[in-house]
Design a protein around this motif. Structure first.
Motif, PDB file in Angstrom:
ATOM      1  N   ARG A   1       0.846  -1.198   0.000  1.00 55.82           N
ATOM      2  CA  ARG A   1       0.000   0.000   0.000  1.00 55.82           C
ATOM      3  C   ARG A   1       0.876   1.242   0.000  1.00 55.82           C
ATOM      4  O   ARG A   1       1.796   1.364   0.821  1.00 55.82           O
ATOM      5  CB  ARG A   1      -0.927   0.018   1.223  1.00 55.82           C
ATOM      6  CG  ARG A   1      -2.040  -1.023   1.135  1.00 55.82           C
ATOM      7  CD  ARG A   1      -2.878  -1.075   2.405  1.00 55.82           C
ATOM      8  NE  ARG A   1      -3.464   0.213   2.756  1.00 55.82           N
ATOM      9  CZ  ARG A   1      -4.545   0.736   2.202  1.00 55.82           C
ATOM     10  NH1 ARG A   1      -5.179   0.081   1.268  1.00 55.82           N
ATOM     11  NH2 ARG A   1      -5.005   1.908   2.606  1.00 55.82           N
ATOM     12  N   VAL A   2       0.593   2.163  -0.931  1.00 52.16           N
ATOM     13  CA  VAL A   2       1.404   3.365  -1.119  1.00 52.16           C
ATOM     14  C   VAL A   2       0.517   4.596  -0.946  1.00 52.16           C
ATOM     15  O   VAL A   2      -0.558   4.688  -1.548  1.00 52.16           O
ATOM     16  CB  VAL A   2       2.044   3.380  -2.531  1.00 52.16           C
ATOM     17  CG1 VAL A   2       2.828   4.666  -2.730  1.00 52.16           C
ATOM     18  CG2 VAL A   2       2.939   2.163  -2.718  1.00 52.16           C
ATOM     19  N   LEU A   3       0.970   5.532  -0.100  1.00 51.30           N
ATOM     20  CA  LEU A   3       0.278   6.818   0.057  1.00 51.30           C
ATOM     21  C   LEU A   3       1.057   7.857  -0.740  1.00 51.30           C
ATOM     22  O   LEU A   3       2.202   8.163  -0.429  1.00 51.30           O
ATOM     23  CB  LEU A   3       0.216   7.216   1.531  1.00 51.30           C
ATOM     24  CG  LEU A   3      -0.410   8.591   1.818  1.00 51.30           C
ATOM     25  CD1 LEU A   3      -1.833   8.667   1.283  1.00 51.30           C
ATOM     26  CD2 LEU A   3      -0.392   8.883   3.310  1.00 51.30           C
ATOM     27  N   LEU A   4       0.437   8.393  -1.807  1.00 52.19           N
ATOM     28  CA  LEU A   4       1.076   9.354  -2.707  1.00 52.19           C
ATOM     29  C   LEU A   4       0.613  10.763  -2.355  1.00 52.19           C
ATOM     30  O   LEU A   4      -0.587  11.026  -2.254  1.00 52.19           O
ATOM     31  CB  LEU A   4       0.699   9.027  -4.160  1.00 52.19           C
ATOM     32  CG  LEU A   4       1.090  10.050  -5.227  1.00 52.19           C
ATOM     33  CD1 LEU A   4       2.608  10.156  -5.334  1.00 52.19           C
ATOM     34  CD2 LEU A   4       0.484   9.686  -6.569  1.00 52.19           C
ATOM     35  N   VAL A   5       1.591  11.679  -2.180  1.00 53.89           N
ATOM     36  CA  VAL A   5       1.278  13.082  -1.871  1.00 53.89           C
ATOM     37  C   VAL A   5       1.884  13.938  -2.966  1.00 53.89           C
ATOM     38  O   VAL A   5       3.112  14.017  -3.103  1.00 53.89           O
ATOM     39  CB  VAL A   5       1.828  13.490  -0.490  1.00 53.89           C
ATOM     40  CG1 VAL A   5       1.348  14.890  -0.136  1.00 53.89           C
ATOM     41  CG2 VAL A   5       1.402  12.498   0.580  1.00 53.89           C
ATOM     42  N   GLU A   6       1.040  14.596  -3.770  1.00 49.68           N
ATOM     43  CA  GLU A   6       1.494  15.419  -4.895  1.00 49.68           C
ATOM     44  C   GLU A   6       0.445  16.494  -5.134  1.00 49.68           C
ATOM     45  O   GLU A   6      -0.740  16.184  -5.313  1.00 49.68           O
ATOM     46  CB  GLU A   6       1.663  14.540  -6.142  1.00 49.68           C
ATOM     47  CG  GLU A   6       1.871  15.315  -7.430  1.00 49.68           C
ATOM     48  CD  GLU A   6       3.130  16.183  -7.417  1.00 49.68           C
ATOM     49  OE1 GLU A   6       2.998  17.412  -7.555  1.00 49.68           O
ATOM     50  OE2 GLU A   6       4.219  15.613  -7.229  1.00 49.68           O
ATOM     51  N   ASP A   7       0.862  17.781  -5.109  1.00 45.93           N
ATOM     52  CA  ASP A   7      -0.119  18.853  -5.215  1.00 45.93           C
ATOM     53  C   ASP A   7      -0.543  19.133  -6.649  1.00 45.93           C
ATOM     54  O   ASP A   7      -1.626  19.654  -6.879  1.00 45.93           O
ATOM     55  CB  ASP A   7       0.437  20.133  -4.571  1.00 45.93           C
ATOM     56  CG  ASP A   7       1.693  20.614  -5.274  1.00 45.93           C
ATOM     57  OD1 ASP A   7       1.711  21.771  -5.718  1.00 45.93           O
ATOM     58  OD2 ASP A   7       2.662  19.834  -5.369  1.00 45.93           O
ATOM     59  N   ASP A   8       0.277  18.795  -7.638  1.00 37.77           N
ATOM     60  CA  ASP A   8      -0.084  19.036  -9.034  1.00 37.77           C
ATOM     61  C   ASP A   8      -1.049  17.936  -9.488  1.00 37.77           C
ATOM     62  O   ASP A   8      -0.716  16.746  -9.466  1.00 37.77           O
ATOM     63  CB  ASP A   8       1.174  19.030  -9.918  1.00 37.77           C
ATOM     64  CG  ASP A   8       0.868  19.431 -11.350  1.00 37.77           C
ATOM     65  OD1 ASP A   8       1.158  20.569 -11.723  1.00 37.77           O
ATOM     66  OD2 ASP A   8       0.326  18.582 -12.092  1.00 37.77           O
ATOM     67  N   ASP A   9      -2.264  18.337  -9.903  1.00 38.25           N
ATOM     68  CA  ASP A   9      -3.286  17.352 -10.242  1.00 38.25           C
ATOM     69  C   ASP A   9      -2.858  16.435 -11.375  1.00 38.25           C
ATOM     70  O   ASP A   9      -3.046  15.213 -11.310  1.00 38.25           O
ATOM     71  CB  ASP A   9      -4.597  18.066 -10.634  1.00 38.25           C
ATOM     72  CG  ASP A   9      -5.248  18.750  -9.441  1.00 38.25           C
ATOM     73  OD1 ASP A   9      -4.864  18.409  -8.311  1.00 38.25           O
ATOM     74  OD2 ASP A   9      -6.105  19.608  -9.651  1.00 38.25           O
ATOM     75  N   GLN A  10      -2.277  17.014 -12.442  1.00 42.88           N
ATOM     76  CA  GLN A  10      -1.911  16.193 -13.582  1.00 42.88           C
ATOM     77  C   GLN A  10      -0.801  15.211 -13.228  1.00 42.88           C
ATOM     78  O   GLN A  10      -0.834  14.035 -13.599  1.00 42.88           O
ATOM     79  CB  GLN A  10      -1.487  17.080 -14.757  1.00 42.88           C
ATOM     80  CG  GLN A  10      -2.628  17.924 -15.320  1.00 42.88           C
ATOM     81  CD  GLN A  10      -2.205  18.763 -16.507  1.00 42.88           C
ATOM     82  OE1 GLN A  10      -1.133  18.553 -17.052  1.00 42.88           O
ATOM     83  NE2 GLN A  10      -3.032  19.698 -16.902  1.00 42.88           N
TER      84      GLN A  10
ATOM     85  N   VAL B   1      -2.821   2.155  -4.260  1.00 45.95           N
ATOM     86  CA  VAL B   1      -2.448   3.562  -4.150  1.00 45.95           C
ATOM     87  C   VAL B   1      -3.614   4.382  -3.616  1.00 45.95           C
ATOM     88  O   VAL B   1      -4.749   4.234  -4.052  1.00 45.95           O
ATOM     89  CB  VAL B   1      -2.029   4.124  -5.531  1.00 45.95           C
ATOM     90  CG1 VAL B   1      -1.416   5.514  -5.361  1.00 45.95           C
ATOM     91  CG2 VAL B   1      -1.056   3.192  -6.214  1.00 45.95           C
ATOM     92  N   VAL B   2      -3.304   5.255  -2.665  1.00 44.28           N
ATOM     93  CA  VAL B   2      -4.230   6.305  -2.224  1.00 44.28           C
ATOM     94  C   VAL B   2      -3.499   7.625  -2.439  1.00 44.28           C
ATOM     95  O   VAL B   2      -2.394   7.818  -1.928  1.00 44.28           O
ATOM     96  CB  VAL B   2      -4.618   6.145  -0.751  1.00 44.28           C
ATOM     97  CG1 VAL B   2      -5.465   7.326  -0.307  1.00 44.28           C
ATOM     98  CG2 VAL B   2      -5.360   4.833  -0.541  1.00 44.28           C
ATOM     99  N   ALA B   3      -4.071   8.536  -3.227  1.00 41.06           N
ATOM    100  CA  ALA B   3      -3.411   9.776  -3.594  1.00 41.06           C
ATOM    101  C   ALA B   3      -4.115  10.970  -2.964  1.00 41.06           C
ATOM    102  O   ALA B   3      -5.349  11.050  -2.990  1.00 41.06           O
ATOM    103  CB  ALA B   3      -3.365   9.935  -5.117  1.00 41.06           C
ATOM    104  N   VAL B   4      -3.335  11.902  -2.391  1.00 39.11           N
ATOM    105  CA  VAL B   4      -3.877  13.129  -1.805  1.00 39.11           C
ATOM    106  C   VAL B   4      -3.015  14.298  -2.260  1.00 39.11           C
ATOM    107  O   VAL B   4      -1.908  14.123  -2.786  1.00 39.11           O
ATOM    108  CB  VAL B   4      -3.916  13.046  -0.269  1.00 39.11           C
ATOM    109  CG1 VAL B   4      -4.849  11.949   0.185  1.00 39.11           C
ATOM    110  CG2 VAL B   4      -2.523  12.807   0.309  1.00 39.11           C
ATOM    111  N   ALA B   5      -3.527  15.529  -2.011  1.00 33.14           N
ATOM    112  CA  ALA B   5      -2.861  16.718  -2.528  1.00 33.14           C
ATOM    113  C   ALA B   5      -2.053  17.460  -1.466  1.00 33.14           C
ATOM    114  O   ALA B   5      -1.131  18.192  -1.824  1.00 33.14           O
ATOM    115  CB  ALA B   5      -3.888  17.656  -3.161  1.00 33.14           C
ATOM    116  N   THR B   6      -2.390  17.329  -0.193  1.00 30.82           N
ATOM    117  CA  THR B   6      -1.743  18.134   0.832  1.00 30.82           C
ATOM    118  C   THR B   6      -1.268  17.261   1.981  1.00 30.82           C
ATOM    119  O   THR B   6      -1.696  16.110   2.143  1.00 30.82           O
ATOM    120  CB  THR B   6      -2.709  19.196   1.380  1.00 30.82           C
ATOM    121  OG1 THR B   6      -3.771  18.531   2.079  1.00 30.82           O
ATOM    122  CG2 THR B   6      -3.287  20.056   0.263  1.00 30.82           C
ATOM    123  N   ALA B   7      -0.412  17.854   2.808  1.00 32.96           N
ATOM    124  CA  ALA B   7       0.099  17.145   3.976  1.00 32.96           C
ATOM    125  C   ALA B   7      -1.023  16.857   4.973  1.00 32.96           C
ATOM    126  O   ALA B   7      -1.071  15.778   5.575  1.00 32.96           O
ATOM    127  CB  ALA B   7       1.207  17.959   4.636  1.00 32.96           C
TER     128      ALA B   7
END
Length: 853
Positions: free
Chosen positions: A732-741, A757-763
């Motif tokens: 299981r990977v938690l991805l944090v990246e603010d750029d949507d694309q 994968v679970v992806a989010v934009a902010t800390a």
């Protein structure tokens, strides 16, 4: 036998030694036990008294004695007293010898007590002497609707009954008057004085009174019961008529099981012969398909045991031998008290419907599989704009689960979609397919949609065209730059011809003029021409028309040779850091132009750090794959040498980045810059067959990466990635990246490797997810919004999950970040851009690394 004898003995002991016999009478006035002595007294066979009514004694609040004569003429007294018999109230009747000289009539006090009892009973009680009424109680007066008992005295008792019963009454009275006896319980009808008819239950008995046999008649009003019975019979008749008229097989079952009625449709359908005297529906089990029989019986038994409605499907053999599907439904029927009295059921032939449904289901499954596999997102809406279906691609594109959206009004979940609503309404109103492209700001998407109206609502196909539009925008920008470059190159070429003449004449004048003021003018002309020549060279570089002499260049040596020049040019307030790489490939590039490009980038970096800062120059071996090339125009997949110049300056806004390579575009004050620096670098790298990429964060700094082709031949180093294979996993990977694309792209890449994968934009979003779920790897950008950067997020995350591994990524180079103090030594970093194999290797490396203590 022994137990019966023991019971008699106990009762005789209770009755006393003087008892001639013992009876037990229940509250209804029926004998429920008689000992042998009582049977002898009444000259009845053993058990002949049990079940017969005890006429004349309906209730006794205290003991009462009544005189009578036996069938042999012997006199006796009967004493009644209350007892409990098998948990219920009853009366013990003890027969004793009558005192000497006792006549056949009851003692005066006993007769009065008897009259008091019957006077208050709710049933009609009358005494007939010689066929005429001698006594009637108050209940009888009311039942016959007389004004008083005197109105009825002396009348012929038989006339109170309906004429239809007169013959039977005459026969029964004749039998009763032969000897004291009790007639069986009968149902007859009384005729009241007003002519109304009353249904009654009649008990009659004869006994001696004052030396003659008299009749006692008790009538209980059963009008309500008979009316209910008649209504029930009428209802049953109507039910049967209705059942026989129905096209289904209709059946009923009593609570204990077994069929007590089945319509003729069963016999007609199955061909089973209806045999008189045989149980209704006999043979239905033989008509059920053998494969369905066990399940059918199990469903029936469970439903009847639970007392709840049940349904089932099974195949029933038709008279021609074909098994056809039937739908069977059964419901319990209860009385007013809730007691189950019957089961009502039907069996309906649904074979044709089931065959049609199976065909439709197979077609629906194929259609569903098709809709789930298409690359377009697909949604259907009803006329009230409620979502009735959406496929997996729609879930992915709209970033919502179908279980949360089905049945909901679509506009309640997608605010700001007014343009889409207008287009959909237009499709419905005009009843035609509408195709359009619209942006949806909340998801930062451009959507291409086709709305097809139907009677049910709308079927909508749509796809994300954000990347396509961005590529089109980039292509238009590239084409615009190309057009400007062609124009600029042509001007520069002609301008250089003019400068050749100007510079030649200025040089001649400088040689021949001796007058200092005039010679000074010639020198100024020469200086201006040289600056013009430098400007044209930049224009030619931007236009990709300068003369290049590419060779295999040692980039490490070239950067080292520039150290002195850079320190003098940038000044002491800028700290310069270079990071040579031992295994760096040679680059195939014009060394002089590369040096000029790096100098240009360093000067721009200095200008972005007016108060000082750090400038980092480093290089690396990079392989750009097909995936990266498809997202960047004019990039050919292959091996490159990457040279990065990073600063800690003010950074660039998205708008500035979009125009950074345009000629004459500058953010500097008037007179401080020509706007050709980055455009020259861009043109030189593109002319060299390379690629330029800017990574920047406002307030954090900028990294400009130059990708120049790797030199081939004897000087070429080992290929990048030799022997590497793409290896995924299931962690299981938690991805944090603010750029949507970028987030969407990386999520797809990591998921394609098999990871969850679970992806989010902010800390803050990441910490919220970590409070609820566990992960094996935190994969985060170094610079993220929300007041907490990547390293700070990692520290907070490891407090919650110490065993979790961490992998950083950034558009900055590794050395630049470390010297900025943003990462601790030893951390893992994946530089942007990266290939899929680089991503796979780095994730496995991170997951295999030891946990932080």
């Amino acid at each position: 036998m022994d137990s019966a004898r023991s019971l008699e003995e106990r009762l005789r002991v209770a009755a006393g030694d003087s008892a001639r016999g013992v009876l037990i009478v229940n509250e209804e006035g029926n004998v429920i036990f008689a000992d042998a002595a009582a049977e002898t007294f009444f000259q009845c066979k053993r058990g002949g008294l049990v079940g017969r009514p005890w006429i004349g004694v309906l209730a006794a609040g205290s003991a009462v004695e009544i005189g009578l004569h036996s069938a042999t003429g012997a006199g006796a007294l009967i004493r009644l007293s209350e007892i409990q018999w098998e948990g219920k109230a009853a009366y013990l009747a003890t027969l004793r010898d009558a005192p000497a000289g006792m006549n056949s009539s009851p003692a005066p006090d006993a007769e009065l007590h008897y009259r008091d009892i019957v006077q208050n009973t709710p049933d009609l009680v009358l005494i007939s002497r010689g066929g005429r009424l001698a006594y009637i109680n108050e209940a009888g007066v009311k039942l016959l609707k007389a004004a008083s008992a005197e109105q009825l005295h002396g009348r012929v008792v038989r006339e109170f009954f309906h004429p239809a019963f007169h013959d039977k009454i005459q026969e029964r009275v004749s039998r009763l008057l032969r000897a004291p006896s009790v007639a069986p319980l009968l149902e007859e009808q009384l005729v009241a004085l007003d002519g109304s008819v009353v249904d009654v239950e009649v008990r009659a008995a004869s006994f001696y009174s004052q030396g003659e046999l008299v009749l006692q008649v008790i009538c209980r009003d059963i009008s309500e019961r008979k009316a209910a019975e008649r209504a029930l019979r009428a209802s049953a008749e109507r039910f049967q008529q209705l059942a026989e008229a129905m096209p289904q097989i209709v059946w009923t079952t009593p609570p204990g099981g077994g069929i007590d009625y089945v319509s003729d449709a069963f016999y007609t359908y199955t061909g089973v012969t209806k045999v008189p005297g045989e149980a209704p529906g006999y043979g239905w089990l033989n008509a059920v398909h053998p494969d369905d029989l066990e399940q059918a019986i199990a469903v029936r038994d469970k439903g009847q045991t639970d007392g709840v409605p049940f349904t089932m499907d099974f195949r029933l053999r038709r008279h021609d031998g074909q098994y056809r599907w039937h739908f069977v439904s059964a419901v319990p029927v209860r009385d007013d008290d809730g007691t189950l009295v019957k089961w009502f059921g039907t069996a309906t032939d649904i074979h044709d419907q089931r065959v049609t449904e199976e065909k439709a289901n197979r077609l629906a499954v194929r259609l569903l599989a098709t809709l789930e596999s298409i690359t377009d997102a697909f949604v259907t809406l009803d006329r009230d704009w409620r979502v009735t279906y959406m496929n997996k691609e729609a879930e992915r594109l709209l970033r919502v689960s179908r279980k949360d959206l089905l049945g909901q009004i679509v506009w309640d979940h997608f605010e700001g979609a007014e343009a889409f609503k207008a287009q959909f309404q237009r499709a419905v109103e005009e009843n035609r397919m509408i195709e359009f492209e619209e942006p949806y700001a909340p998801l930062e998407l451009w959507v291409e949609a086709r709305a097809h109206p139907s009677e049910e609502g709308l079927a909508i196909y749509f796809r994300d065209v954000t990347e396509r539009r961005e590529l089109q925008s980039r292509l238009r920008q590239s084409q615009r730059l190309e057009a400007v470059g062609q124009l600029t190159g042509g001007i520069a070429h002609d301008f250089n011809n003019l400068l050749t003449v100007i510079m030649g004449n200025a040089e001649t004048l400088m040689e021949r003029l001796s007058d200092p003021p005039i010679r000074k003018l010639a020198e100024m002309t020469m200086s201006a021409a040289e600056r013009g020549s430098e400007l044209t060279n930049r224009l030619l570089a931007f236009a990709r028309r300068q003369t290049l002499d590419p060779k295999a260049v040692d980039v490490n040596a070239l950067v080292e040779s520039m150290d002195g020049l850079l320190r003098r040019t940038l000044g002491e307030h800028v700290e310069i850091v270079t990071a040579p790489r031992a295994d760096l490939w040679p680059a195939f590039v014009d060394a002089a132009q590369l040096e000029a490009a790096l100098l240009n980038l360093c000067i721009n970096a200095r200008d972005a750090m007016p108060d000082g800062g750090k400038l980092t120059i480093e290089a690396a071996n990079v392989a750009l794959d097909d995936t990266y090339a498809r997202g960047h125009e004019e990039v050919a997949p292959g091996n490159y040498v990457m040279i990065a110049v990073s600063d800690t300056g003010c950074g660039m806004s998205p708008g500035v980045v979009a125009r950074a390579f345009e000629p004459f575009f500058t953010t500097k004050e008037v007179g401080k810059g020509t706007g050709l620096g980055l455009s020259m670098v861009h043109g030189f790298v593109k002319q060299s067959g390379g690629h330029v990429k800017i990574y920047t964060e406002v307030g954090h700094g900028t990294t400009v990466k130059l990708y120049v082709p790797r030199a081939t031949g004897s000087s070429a180093g080992a290929e990048s990635g030799t022997g590497q294979t793409i290896e995924g996993g299931s962690e299981r990977v938690l991805l944090v990246e603010d750029d949507d694309q970028v987030r969407n792209h990386v999520t797809a890449q990591v998921a394609a490797l098999g990871y969850q994968v679970v992806a989010v934009a902010t800390a803050s979003d990441a910490l919220g997810v970590l409070d609820k779920e566990s992960f094996d790897l935190l994969f985060t950008d170094v610079v993220i919004p929300g007041g907490m950067n990547g390293p700070q997020l990692a520290r907070e995350a490891l407090r919650r999950a110490p065993d979790m591994r961490v992998l950083f990524t950034s558009g900055y180079t590794e050395n630049a970040i470390m010297h900025h103090g943003r990462l601790d030594p030893g951390v893992l970093l994946l530089n942007k851009p990266y290939r899929r194999i680089d991503l796979a290797v780095k994730i496995r490396q991170a997951l295999a690394s030891p946990a932080k203590v």
